[in-house]
Design an enzyme around this catalytic site. Structure first.
Site, PDB file in Angstrom:
ATOM      1  N   SER A   1       0.893  -1.221   0.008  1.00 33.83           N
ATOM      2  CA  SER A   1      -0.132  -0.082  -0.102  1.00 33.83           C
ATOM      3  C   SER A   1       1.030   1.357  -0.079  1.00 33.83           C
ATOM      4  CB  SER A   1      -0.876  -0.045   1.353  1.00 33.83           C
ATOM      5  OG  SER A   1      -0.173   0.429   2.566  1.00 33.83           O
ATOM      6  N   ASP A   2       0.289   2.656  -0.089  1.00 30.97           N
ATOM      7  CA  ASP A   2       1.103   3.670  -0.094  1.00 30.97           C
ATOM      8  C   ASP A   2       0.743   4.099   1.475  1.00 30.97           C
ATOM      9  OD1 ASP A   2       2.526   5.891  -0.624  1.00 30.97           O
ATOM     10  OD2 ASP A   2       1.450   6.313  -2.602  1.00 30.97           O
ATOM     11  N   PHE A   3       1.384   5.218   1.766  1.00 32.62           N
ATOM     12  CA  PHE A   3       1.451   5.777   3.176  1.00 32.62           C
ATOM     13  C   PHE A   3      -0.038   5.678   3.850  1.00 32.62           C
ATOM     14  CE2 PHE A   3       2.022   8.692   6.510  1.00 32.62           C
ATOM     15  CZ  PHE A   3       3.181   8.411   6.862  1.00 32.62           C
TER      16      PHE A   3
END
Length: 751
Positions: free
Chosen positions: A301-303
Site C-alpha cells: 500500500s501507499d502511506f
C-alpha cells in the site's frame, strides 16, 4: 527453551544458506515454521520514526531509539518492512548504523530471525542519502528519449542506495500523466504509454541487471497501480474515471513491461478509479496484476492508505474493516506507518474466518521470497567501504550528461542561442539562484525546500553563468519569488546596461498534496517580470525550471528563446549554462504535450472529435509545443523513407529505414520518432501513437540510415470487447524528429 531456540536457529541457517534449495523451497520451509501473528507481522511496513524517540513528525538531527517501541515492533511483532528517514538525510555510514541496529535485533532477538526489508523513496538518485548524486527528475530523464540514460539512472541509484544498506526502492513511477495540473507529473515519464514503458523497463534493468542477489542491485517498486496520473481534477489522490478499454490501452502497458523485465514490487495508487479505491480493487490487484500479468512480487500500500479507506474514501466503517477489504483484494504489505494495529486486525480477521489463511500465506510468501531474492538472510546490510564510487566523479559526470541531454530548446528566434561568452547578461527570476528549485522535491527532504541540506559545491544557474563568462559580465537581480514581485523595477533598470536578459522562472518544489495548484498559468508575478523585461528592448531568453508545463501563452511571443529545464538536478545549473553558451548542443524532446490554454489540455493521441473547433472543423488542438518537440543548434534533414512492403500480412515484420543528415555546422544528437496512425478502426482510433524511437549522434554533414522493425502488435488497439486486436485496413507510418514535419507513407495490413 534454549534447546528449542537453538534448533530453530539451525533450521533457519540450513534453509537460508543451503545452495541445494530453491528460493521457493526456502520460503515454504520458513513459512511452515511461522505462526499466524508472525505471518501478519511480515505484512506490516512501519515508518522508521515509529521506533524513535519523540513525535513521529518531530525534527531530529540524530537517531535515538525508543527502547519500548523498538522492542515491540522489531522483536515482538517482528515487522516485515520499514520505510522513511529518521527526519534528516543520513550519510551512508549513518544509514548503515540505522539498518544494522534494526537487522541485528530482528535476526537475533525475534523468534525466527527474519531480516527486515527496508524500502525508501529514492526518486531521482539516492536522494535521502547525504552525498549521493541528485539526478534530474523522471520527466527530465524521459525528455532525453534515451533509454541508456534511464538505465544508468537506475544503476547508479541502486549502487548508492545499497551503499547505505537500502535494498528496496519505491521507484520508478510508471504512471501515465494525463493531466498537466497533476503535480507528480515531474516524477513520471510523461504522457505516452510506449515512452513510459521503454524508460521504465530500462530503469528496472539498470537497477537489477546483475540480479537481486548482487550487492549493487536494488529491488524496484513500481508506482502507482493504477491511474494515479489521471485524476479528474488534476489533484493529488483525486478520483479518476477510466473505462476498461482506456485502462488496457494506456495505463496497464507500462506496468506489464516493467514486470516482464523483473520488477518485484508494486505500490498501489492512493486514489480511486471509477469510485473504487485502488486499495480494495480486487479486480485490479488480484485478477489483473497477479493473474493476467503473472506478478509474483510484493504488492504494498501507499502511506497510511488503509486508514484513508475510512477517513477519505468512506468505503470502510473502521480500520478493521478497511484492513479486511484491502488484504482480501490482494494487498500483501500494509504501509501502516505509526503502529502495529493492522497485525492484530489481520490475526483476528483470520481467526474469525473473514480473511482466508491462504491469502495470508500468499502475502507472507511473496515478502519472504523478495527477502531471499535480495540475499538479506546472508547480507542484511552493506559495508559502505565496499562502494568507492559513491558520489564519485564518474557518477557526477553521468548526472551532468543526463541533465544536458534532457534540457529542451523550445524556441530560438533568429538563432539567438547560443550566446557569446563575451557579451554582458542580466540573470534574474525566481529559479535563477536556487539549488532547491533545480532539485525539486524528494531532495534530502520530502519537499526539497530545506536549504541546510544543500551541497555548497553545486552551482545554481547564476553561479554557473558567472563561472562560464566571468562575474564582471553578469548582473543579477532577484526580480520575484514564486508568487510575488521583489524588485522587478530594478531588474528592468539593469537590463538597460546588458546585451541579453536571461529570466529564469519556475515552480516551488513540491510533491503529493503540497503540489496541488488551482491554476496552470505561470504565476502572475513571474509573467509580469517577463513582460517588463521585454519592454526594455533587450533580447530575452526564458529558462523554465518546473515539474509540469505552466501556461506561457501571453509571454512566449515576447521572448526570443525558450529553454525547458524541468527539474534537472544538482548538475542542472551547469548544464543549463553550457547550453545557453553553446558548450552543449541541446537534444531534449518534450515527453508531454505542452498546452497553450488551461482549459484545453490534450495528450497528442487524442481522438479526432476531441479537436472539433468552433467552426465545425477539426482544428481544435492548441498546444504551445507538441509532444516530441525539441530544437537543436544544428539542423537535420530526413529523406529516403523506405518500407519493406506496402501490403503487410499476418505476423510478418515491417522493416522501415530512413536517412537522417546533419545539415548544420555543429555535431548533435537527434531523436528519430516513429508513429503509426490507424485510418479507420471499430473503436475510434487515436490521432497517432508512438511505436519506436532511436537517439543518434551525427557530425556536421554526416548521414546515418536508421532502421526499425515493427510487429503486427504495434498496430493493435483495444477493441469493443476490451481485448487487443489488430484490424485489417489502411494505416499510415509517420517518422521524423519534429512532430510538425513528419514524413509519411501509407500501407495496408491484412491477416
Amino acid at each position: 527453551m534454549k534447546k528449542t531456540a537453538t534448533t530453530i536457529f539451525l533450521l533457519i541457517f540450513f534453509y537460508s544458506f543451503s545452495q541445494q534449495k530453491s528460493v521457493d523451497q526456502k520460503v515454504d520451509s520458513l513459512l511452515s515454521l511461522m505462526t499466524l501473528k508472525e505471518k501478519a507481522g511480515q505484512m506490516l511496513n512501519i515508518g522508521l520514526p515509529a521506533i524513535l524517540e519523540g513525535d513521529y513528525w518531530g525534527e531530529r538531527e540524530k537517531t535515538i531509539y525508543d527502547s519500548a517501541k523498538f522492542k515491540k515492533l522489531i522483536v515482538d511483532y517482528a515487522v516485515g518492512s520499514i520505510h522513511n528517514t529518521p527526519g534528516y538525510p543520513a550519510e551512508r555510514k549513518g544509514w548503515f548504523q540505522i539498518v544494522k541496529k534494526i537487522q541485528d535485533a530482528a535476526m537475533t532477538k525475534s523468534r525466527l530471525g527474519i531480516p527486515v526489508l527496508y524500502g525508501i523513496d529514492n526518486i531521482h538518485g539516492a536522494n535521502y542519502v547525504n552525498g549521493s548524486v541528485l539526478f534530474p527528475h523522471q520527466i527530465a530523464v524521459a525528455a532525453t528519449w534515451n533509454t541508456d540514460m534511464s538505465k544508468i539512472c537506475g544503476a547508479i541509484t541502486s549502487y548508492e542506495s545499497r551503499a547505505a544498506s537500502l535494498p528496496w526502492n519505491f521507484n520508478p513511477n510508471v504512471d501515465v500523466a494525463m493531466n498537466p495540473l497533476w503535480g507528480r507529473i515531474s516524477e513520471s515519464f510523461g504522457e505516452d504509454p510506449y515512452l513510459i514503458s521503454e524508460m521504465g523497463a530500462a530503469y528496472v534493468k539498470g537497477s537489477q541487471e546483475n540480479g537481486l542477489q548482487d550487492a549493487k542491485s536494488t529491488a524496484v517498486c513500481l508506482k502507482h497501480f493504477v491511474g494515479y496520473g489521471a485524476g479528474r481534477n488534476g489533484k493529488d489522490r483525486a478520483n479518476a474515471l477510466i473505462p476498461e478499454n482506456s485502462l488496457r490501452q494506456y495505463y496497464l502497458p507500462p506496468f506489464e513491461k516493467a514486470i516482464k523485465n523483473g520488477a518485484m514490487g508494486v505500490m498501489i495508487s492512493s486514489n480511486a478509479v471509477n469510485g473504487i479505491p485502488c486499495h480494495v480493487n480486487k479486480y485490479y490487484i488480484t485478477d489483473i496484476l497477479k493473474g493476467e500479468m503473472g506478478f509474483r512480487g510484493v504488492v504494498i500500500s501507499d502511506f497510511s492508505d488503509v486508514d484513508l479507506l475510512v477517513g477519505g474514501h468512506l468505503t470502510a466503517k473502521d480500520k478493521r474493516e478497511a484492513t479486511k477489504k484491502a488484504v482480501n483484494a490482494g494487498l500483501d504489505m500494509l504501509m501502516n506507518p505509526f503502529d502495529a494495529d493492522v497485525v492484530d486486525f489481520i490475526v483476528d480477521l483470520v481467526e474469525k474466518g473473514e480473511i482466508p489463511m491462504s491469502r495470508i500465506d500468499d502475502a507472507a510468501s511473496r515478502i519472504l521470497r523478495l527477502k531471499f531474492e535480495l540475499n538479506l538472510f546472508k547480507a542484511p546490510y552493506s559495508d559502505p567501504k565496499n562502494y568507492p564510487d559513491f558520489g564519485s566523479k564518474k557518477h557526477v559526470d553521468a548526472n551532468y550528461e543526463m541533465a544536458s541531454e534532457a534540457i529542451t530548446l523550445l524556441k530560438n528566434k533568429n538563432n539567438i542561442l547560443p550566446l557569446s561568452s563575451t557579451k554582458k547578461v542580466l540573470v534574474t527570476g525566481y529559479s535563477a539562484n536556487s539549488i532547491n528549485v533545480l532539485n525539486g522535491a524528494w531532495s534530502r527532504s520530502f519537499l526539497g525546500r530545506e536549504t541546510k541540506y544543500n551541497d555548497p559545491s553545486k552551482l545554481t544557474i547564476l553561479d554557473a553563468i558567472q563561472k562560464q563568462v566571468g562575474a564582471t559580465n553578469v548582473e543579477f537581480v532577484q526580480g520575484t519569488n514564486y508568487l510575488e514581485d521583489i524588485n522587478s523595477d530594478k531588474a528592468v533598470e539593469k537590463a538597460k546596461d546588458v546585451d541579453y536578459v536571461i529570466v529564469c522562472v519556475g515552480e516551488i518544489p513540491a510533491s503529493e498534496k503540497p503540489s496541488d495548484i488551482n491554476e496552470l498559468q505561470l504565476p502572475e508575478a513571474q509573467q509580469d517580470l517577463i513582460k517588463k523585461l521585454s519592454a526594455a528592448g533587450k533580447p530575452v531568453i526564458l529558462v523554465m525550471v518546473q515539474g509540469r508545463p505552466r501556461i506561457i501563452r501571453e509571454v512566449e511571443p515576447l521572448v526570443d528563446a525558450v529553454i525547458m529545464g524541468y527539474y534537472p538536478g544538482d548538475e542542472g545549473g551547469r548544464a543549463i549554462s553550457d547550453i545557453l553558451f553553446g558548450k552543449v548542443n541541446p537534444s531534449g524532446k518534450l515527453p508531454y504535450t505542452y498546452p497553450k490554454f488551461t482549459g484545453n489540455a490534450l495528450t497528442y493521441y487524442y481522438k479526432k472529435t476531441d479537436i472539433r473547433d468552433a467552426n465545425w472543423g477539426f482544428d481544435g488542438f492548441y498546444p504551445q509545443f507538441e509532444f516530441g518537440f525539441g530544437l537543436s543548434y544544428t539542423t537535420y534533414e530526413y529523406s529516403n523513407l523506405k518500407m519493406s512492403t506496402e501490403n503487410w500480412k499476418g505476423n510478418q515484420e515491417l522493416n522501415v529505414s530512413i536517412d537522417v543528415k546533419n545539415t548544420g555546422s555543429r555535431e548533435g544528437k537527434e531523436t528519430v520518432e516513429v508513429f503509426i496512425k490507424d485510418l479507420v478502426a471499430t473503436v475510434s482510433p487515436d490521432c497517432k501513437k508512438l511505436v519506436r524511437f532511436s537517439k543518434i549522434g551525427l557530425k556536421p554533414g554526416e548521414t546515418k540510415t536508421v532502421t526499425f522493425s515493427l510487429n503486427s502488435s504495434d498496430l493493435a488497439s483495444i477493441g469493443m470487447e476490451n481485448k487487443w486486436i489488430t484490424e485489417e485496413g489502411e494505416f499510415e507510418l509517420q517518422i521524423g524528429g519534429n512532430p510538425q514535419a513528419l514524413l509519411k507513407k501509407a500501407f495496408y495490413y491484412s491477416e
